[in-house]
Design a protein around this motif. Structure first.
Motif, PDB file in Angstrom:
ATOM      1  N   ALA A  39     -18.327  -8.404  -9.395  1.00  9.92           N
ATOM      2  CA  ALA A  39     -19.220  -7.621  -8.694  1.00  9.92           C
ATOM      3  C   ALA A  39     -19.281  -8.194  -7.069  1.00  9.92           C
ATOM      4  N   LEU A  57     -18.700  -7.312 -14.723  1.00  7.85           N
ATOM      5  CA  LEU A  57     -19.242  -7.651 -13.220  1.00  7.85           C
ATOM      6  C   LEU A  57     -19.707  -8.900 -12.963  1.00  7.85           C
ATOM      7  N   ALA A 108     -17.464   0.550 -10.799  1.00  9.49           N
ATOM      8  CA  ALA A 108     -17.175  -0.320 -12.151  1.00  9.49           C
ATOM      9  C   ALA A 108     -17.172   0.900 -13.397  1.00  9.49           C
ATOM     10  N   GLU A 122     -17.649  -2.371 -16.255  1.00  5.54           N
ATOM     11  CA  GLU A 122     -19.062  -2.788 -15.881  1.00  5.54           C
ATOM     12  C   GLU A 122     -19.088  -3.924 -16.649  1.00  5.54           C
TER      13      GLU A 122
END
Lengths: 306, 332
Positions: free
Chosen positions: B92, B126, B117, B123
């Motif tokens: 992230a 992250l 993402a 996702e």
């Protein structure tokens, strides 16, 4: 990243003897039992040799003056007293020396790290004309090639002219200058080992050179930075010669000079000296232990393929 | 955003790495710089990014000369061959880095990182660190970091070369789709002609720092400007046969291999055959020359059997034997 250069300072605990010890799953052969024992005995002997003076210093700091010279020496059985600590830090100005030592060592280390790291980064990354990268680096190193005492008198005269004798500033300036070549060379090696891609990515992402250095490069060389910091701090903390030449007053004197000052024409205050020296060991020990995880940890370059 | 290279030259210690390159990229195009290693394609990309100085000539983005604009102010995004993910940051933080540098507030940063993402289906990664990711995942993160903001152009330096063959083909398709969605000008460097053909709106073929041809993939394939381009594009490579009119070139897919003689067919012997599964490569000897032809998968022939070749005459290319240039007046 390689931290190989630090090995002499920070012997890792994973020695070959430990590896051999772990491999003893089979029924041990007599030779396999003996070898580790011999090794451990050698280790114990080396430790005794290294730690005995420290132990002796600690005991002296807790013994009464009469017990210092007891014959045969009192290794274990003596009545501990804190009188020397009281004498050193309450009656005499050792608290003051300790404070000066701390201020001088920490400030000069911080300054040397900031200036040296920036210089090292420039030397490692920017291409200067006339092969200056190499030439400047060697010139910086050459400033450490003569004995320190050669500069003592010139430094004394210079500090006198700028009226910095008997000030902490004088010591900070000298220690910073003295540590700089070391910082530059250490950090230059760490920077050179880092892939350029990471900084270039940071630049393309919109960061400035300095931003990339602070946010991307420095976090990756933290182990190197920590090792360099420990080294600088120890050098500054223990430095005696320049402190002796440049400071004579209680207000500006560092701990090593203060301790040595208890050797006088008429008496040697062993108890006070030992008490002060015992305390002097603590900060460096704590600092080194705190940074140990950085020193031992090899940094994986997971982002770049491999 | 339009990008223009005007007579750009780059020398390293006297060697011309990029030699008098002029190239105009239109807004929204995906341009592939194609060539063997050492042809100057990566240096060209790095000059555009500002990571390499320009020895002479000018580079323009949207009409603005950017030779002296520092990298961080060029507003480009780049995907490195090594991905260059920041190892000490989470995924992230990696993706959000360009936004953090631009001082976007935390909430906005988080939303945009999340959005990108999701777009690239990473996702779930992250909170991880780059070293915990596979090559394909790292590649996606590198891509995500590039598209999290809207730069003037994307620069990609062999972004797929560290992936295995299967993943490369998959990511190639996704890249194309992504570029279509975003519509941002993209300069893509590769030595893989298949990547160039499939991705590019136009391909710039380079050799030893010089631009050989700059055209659509189809034109590069159908009308190569010289022997080098003809040989570099297409797999297996084009066959070249010297003749008194010039060097004749014909692609393996334009040769039909017959087991019985036919009028006007060229007699040849089978050197060896390689079954590829979906087709067969037939290596042939014609007189003193070696040739390759592509035949259907069912084609079988023993070594040294006699076969007859039917060339698709309208697909024959002619090159000057001395210069290697295409002989336009001899075509057709």
């Amino acid at each position: 990243m390689e931290c190989g250069g630090l090995a002499p300072l920070w012997p890792s605990m994973k020695t070959s003897s430990q590896k051999e010890y772990q491999s003893g799953a089979r029924p041990p052969h007599s030779k396999e039992v003996l070898t580790p024992i011999v090794r451990y005995l050698a280790l114990v002997a080396a430790l005794l040799f290294a730690l005995a003076p420290v132990y002796w210093m600690l005991t002296i700091s807790f013994k009464t003056e009469g017990e210092h010279f007891a014959n045969p020496p009192l290794w274990f059985a003596f009545t501990p007293t804190l009188e020397h600590y009281y004498d050193a830090f309450i009656t005499r100005a050792f608290g003051q020396y300790l404070l000066t030592s701390a201020i001088v060592a920490v400030t000069s280390t911080a300054l040397a790290l900031v200036i040296g790291t920036l210089a090292a980064y420039a030397l490692a990354r920017f291409e200067l004309p006339f092969k200056l990268n190499r030439r400047l680096s060697l010139w910086i190193l050459s400033t450490r090639m003569f004995p320190a005492i050669v500069t003592a008198v010139p430094l004394f005269l210079m500090m006198r002219d700028v009226q910095l004798l008997n000030t902490r500033a004088a010591l900070i300036i000298v220690y910073t200058a003295f540590n700089l070549p070391f910082v530059v060379w250490m950090m230059r090696g760490f920077f050179a080992d880092l892939p350029r891609d990471l900084e270039e990515a940071a630049l393309v992402d919109g960061d400035s050179r300095l931003g990339a250095l602070v946010r991307v490069v420095l976090p990756l060389v933290t182990p190197g930075l920590a090792a360099t910091a420990v080294f600088c701090l120890i050098v500054s903390w223990n430095e005696f010669l320049f402190a002796l030449v440049l400071t004579q007053t209680d207000a500006a004197m560092t701990l090593p000079v203060g301790i040595a000052g208890r050797v006088t024409q008429y008496e040697i205050k062993w108890g006070v000296m030992s008490a002060a020296a015992s305390v002097a060991i603590v900060p460096i020990l704590v600092f080194a232990l705190a940074l140990q995880k950085y020193l031992v940890r090899g940094l994986s370059m997971g982002a770049v393929k491999g | 955003m339009g990008i223009e290279f005007r007579n750009v030259t780059k020398t390293f210690g006297g060697a011309h790495v990029v030699d008098d390159l002029s190239l105009e990229v239109r807004d929204g195009e995906l341009i592939v710089l194609l060539g063997p290693s050492g042809c100057g394609k990566t240096t060209t990309l790095r000059m555009l990014a500002g990571l390499e100085s320009v020895t002479s000539g000018d580079i323009f983005i949207d009409g603005e000369r950017i030779n002296d604009v520092p990298t961080q102010h060029r507003d480009l995004a780049m995907v490195f061959q090594s991905y260059a993910l920041y190892p000490h940051m989470t995924i992230a933080e990696n993706i959000g880095y360009p936004l953090r540098v631009r001082k976007l507030d935390k909430a906005e940063r988080a939303t945009r990182v999340q959005r990108v993402a999701e777009m690239l289906e990473i996702e779930s990664l992250l909170e991880r660190k780059p070293r915990q990711l596979s090559g394909g995942e790292r590649q996606r993160v590198a891509l995500a970091r590039a598209i999290v903001r809207e730069p003037r152009a994307y620069l990609m330096d062999e972004p797929l070369s560290n992936l295995d063959a299967r993943l490369r083909v998959q990511m190639r398709g996704e890249l194309k789709r992504l570029q279509h969605q975003l519509g941002t000008t993209t300069i893509y460097v590769t030595h893989d002609q298949a990547e160039a053909m499939t991705l590019a709106s136009r391909v710039a073929v380079m050799k030893k720092g010089r631009l050989q041809q700059f055209d659509t993939p189809l034109n590069i394939y159908n009308a190569p400007a010289n022997r080098f381009v003809a040989e570099f594009v297409g797999s297996p490579s084009m066959n070249f046969i010297p003749s008194e009119r010039g060097t004749m070139g014909i692609r393996p897919e334009h040769i039909q291999v017959l087991t019985t003689p036919q009028d006007g067919a060229l007699e040849a012997r089978v050197y060896v055959t390689e079954l590829m599964g979906n087709e067969t490569f037939v290596f042939l000897t014609v007189g003193d020359n070696r040739m390759i032809a592509r035949a259907p998968a069912e084609f079988r022939a023993e070594v040294e059997t006699k076969v007859w070749l039917k060339l698709a005459t309208e697909k024959i290319h002619w090159f000057d034997p001395a210069t290697g240039n295409r002989l336009q007046d001899l075509q057709d």
